[in-house]
Write a protein that holds these residues in place. Sequence first.
Motif, mmCIF file in Angstrom:
data_model
loop_
_atom_site.group_PDB
_atom_site.id
_atom_site.type_symbol
_atom_site.label_atom_id
_atom_site.label_comp_id
_atom_site.label_asym_id
_atom_site.label_seq_id
_atom_site.Cartn_x
_atom_site.Cartn_y
_atom_site.Cartn_z
ATOM 1 N N PRO A 24 -2.864 9.436 34.185
ATOM 2 C CA PRO A 24 -1.782 9.250 35.212
ATOM 3 C C PRO A 24 -2.143 9.906 36.659
ATOM 4 C CG PRO A 24 -0.433 10.503 33.798
ATOM 5 C CD PRO A 24 -1.852 10.280 33.002
ATOM 6 N N ALA A 25 -2.101 9.251 37.591
ATOM 7 C CA ALA A 25 -2.570 9.653 38.828
ATOM 8 C C ALA A 25 -2.169 9.083 40.163
ATOM 9 C CB ALA A 25 -4.110 9.742 38.873
ATOM 10 N N ARG A 26 -2.195 9.455 41.217
ATOM 11 C CA ARG A 26 -1.611 8.934 42.498
ATOM 12 C C ARG A 26 -3.011 8.674 43.149
ATOM 13 N NH1 ARG A 26 2.223 9.297 47.155
ATOM 14 N NH2 ARG A 26 0.932 9.554 49.122
ATOM 15 N N VAL A 27 -3.270 7.498 43.619
ATOM 16 C CA VAL A 27 -4.440 6.954 44.068
ATOM 17 C C VAL A 27 -4.302 6.655 45.619
ATOM 18 C CG1 VAL A 27 -6.361 5.522 43.978
ATOM 19 C CG2 VAL A 27 -5.448 6.313 41.706
ATOM 20 N N GLU A 28 -4.902 7.156 46.485
ATOM 21 C CA GLU A 28 -4.958 6.638 47.858
ATOM 22 C C GLU A 28 -6.171 6.351 48.339
ATOM 23 O OE1 GLU A 28 -2.920 8.943 51.005
ATOM 24 O OE2 GLU A 28 -1.656 9.988 49.345
ATOM 25 N N LEU A 29 -6.148 5.078 48.933
ATOM 26 C CA LEU A 29 -7.355 4.479 49.692
ATOM 27 C C LEU A 29 -6.887 4.390 51.191
ATOM 28 C CD1 LEU A 29 -7.950 1.486 47.281
ATOM 29 C CD2 LEU A 29 -9.230 3.850 47.268
ATOM 30 N N GLU A 30 -7.879 4.834 52.135
ATOM 31 C CA GLU A 30 -7.733 4.560 53.437
ATOM 32 C C GLU A 30 -8.385 3.270 54.017
ATOM 33 O OE1 GLU A 30 -8.710 6.926 57.651
ATOM 34 O OE2 GLU A 30 -8.644 8.082 55.802
ATOM 35 N N LEU A 31 -7.550 2.599 54.588
ATOM 36 C CA LEU A 31 -8.034 1.030 55.271
ATOM 37 C C LEU A 31 -8.745 1.324 56.623
ATOM 38 C CD1 LEU A 31 -5.176 -1.022 53.964
ATOM 39 C CD2 LEU A 31 -7.407 -0.717 53.026
ATOM 40 N N PRO A 32 -9.560 0.384 56.911
ATOM 41 C CA PRO A 32 -10.219 0.793 58.436
ATOM 42 C C PRO A 32 -9.037 0.071 59.144
ATOM 43 C CG PRO A 32 -11.392 -0.948 57.141
ATOM 44 C CD PRO A 32 -10.316 -0.288 56.180
ATOM 45 N N GLU A 33 -9.139 0.961 60.273
ATOM 46 C CA GLU A 33 -7.901 0.551 61.385
ATOM 47 C C GLU A 33 -8.527 -0.737 62.281
ATOM 48 O OE1 GLU A 33 -4.462 0.954 63.295
ATOM 49 O OE2 GLU A 33 -5.251 2.639 61.957
ATOM 50 N N GLY A 34 -7.302 -1.497 62.293
ATOM 51 C CA GLY A 34 -7.510 -2.862 63.026
ATOM 52 C C GLY A 34 -8.247 -4.026 62.221
ATOM 53 N N TRP A 35 -8.721 -3.764 61.002
ATOM 54 C CA TRP A 35 -9.126 -4.798 60.056
ATOM 55 C C TRP A 35 -7.897 -5.577 59.225
ATOM 56 C CZ3 TRP A 35 -14.665 -5.202 58.696
ATOM 57 C CH2 TRP A 35 -15.437 -4.287 59.404
ATOM 58 N N PRO A 36 -7.828 -6.711 59.321
ATOM 59 C CA PRO A 36 -6.632 -7.478 58.449
ATOM 60 C C PRO A 36 -6.770 -7.184 56.896
ATOM 61 C CG PRO A 36 -7.615 -8.928 60.270
ATOM 62 C CD PRO A 36 -8.518 -7.852 59.936
ATOM 63 N N TYR A 37 -5.625 -6.642 56.469
ATOM 64 C CA TYR A 37 -5.441 -6.401 55.315
ATOM 65 C C TYR A 37 -5.468 -7.573 54.238
ATOM 66 C CZ TYR A 37 -3.079 -4.371 50.968
ATOM 67 O OH TYR A 37 -2.647 -4.014 49.660
ATOM 68 N N ILE A 38 -5.911 -7.789 53.214
ATOM 69 C CA ILE A 38 -6.026 -8.911 52.310
ATOM 70 C C ILE A 38 -5.114 -8.556 50.940
ATOM 71 C CG2 ILE A 38 -6.976 -10.752 50.637
ATOM 72 C CD1 ILE A 38 -9.273 -10.285 52.293
ATOM 73 N N GLY A 39 -5.317 -7.631 50.484
ATOM 74 C CA GLY A 39 -4.533 -7.040 49.106
ATOM 75 C C GLY A 39 -5.202 -5.980 48.512
ATOM 76 N N ALA A 40 -4.618 -5.583 47.443
ATOM 77 C CA ALA A 40 -5.177 -4.691 46.591
ATOM 78 C C ALA A 40 -5.119 -5.040 45.013
ATOM 79 C CB ALA A 40 -4.773 -3.173 46.970
ATOM 80 N N VAL A 41 -6.024 -4.429 44.103
ATOM 81 C CA VAL A 41 -5.724 -4.642 42.567
ATOM 82 C C VAL A 41 -6.411 -3.378 42.119
ATOM 83 C CG1 VAL A 41 -8.254 -5.906 42.519
ATOM 84 C CG2 VAL A 41 -6.316 -6.512 40.837
ATOM 85 N N MET A 42 -5.814 -3.187 40.605
ATOM 86 C CA MET A 42 -6.489 -2.083 40.122
ATOM 87 C C MET A 42 -7.009 -2.692 38.668
ATOM 88 S SD MET A 42 -3.514 0.596 39.458
ATOM 89 C CE MET A 42 -2.079 0.568 38.286
ATOM 90 N N ILE A 43 -7.917 -2.059 37.985
ATOM 91 C CA ILE A 43 -8.170 -2.737 36.808
ATOM 92 C C ILE A 43 -8.376 -1.383 35.898
ATOM 93 C CG2 ILE A 43 -10.909 -2.858 37.678
ATOM 94 C CD1 ILE A 43 -10.917 -5.349 35.391
ATOM 95 N N ASN A 44 -8.201 -1.434 34.862
ATOM 96 C CA ASN A 44 -8.413 -0.634 33.595
ATOM 97 C C ASN A 44 -9.819 -0.831 33.136
ATOM 98 O OD1 ASN A 44 -8.595 0.534 30.823
ATOM 99 N ND2 ASN A 44 -6.498 1.099 31.210
ATOM 100 N N LEU A 45 -10.600 0.200 33.319
ATOM 101 C CA LEU A 45 -12.044 0.000 33.025
ATOM 102 C C LEU A 45 -12.222 -0.195 31.443
ATOM 103 C CD1 LEU A 45 -13.326 2.435 35.679
ATOM 104 C CD2 LEU A 45 -13.270 -0.042 35.879
ATOM 105 N N GLU A 46 -11.147 0.141 30.433
ATOM 106 C CA GLU A 46 -11.619 0.070 29.199
ATOM 107 C C GLU A 46 -10.961 -1.258 28.626
ATOM 108 O OE1 GLU A 46 -9.727 3.600 28.500
ATOM 109 O OE2 GLU A 46 -11.378 5.001 29.110
#
Length: 87
Positions: A24-46
Amino acid sequence: HRDLHSFPTRRSSDLMVEKDAAGPARVELELPEGWPYIGAVMINLETHERADVSNGKTAQNRVVVLAPKGNWKVMAFYLDPTLRPAS
């Protein structure tokens, strides 16, 4: 009809940010300023389990999610604002 050869192309890696995390972990991603956001997904690599985490976008232009136990890749996608058609 538009000539497809003149259509600007980009690599998909130019339109996303990603981070691997061992949960378990908190994950932060910084998005580029002014670029329209589409969405986000996470996938278990196993297990290849996927989760739509698009609602993790904050007012500070970040995507913040809590990855459960396991190895995860979190990805956020956005659009290039220079490719928007004139209105």
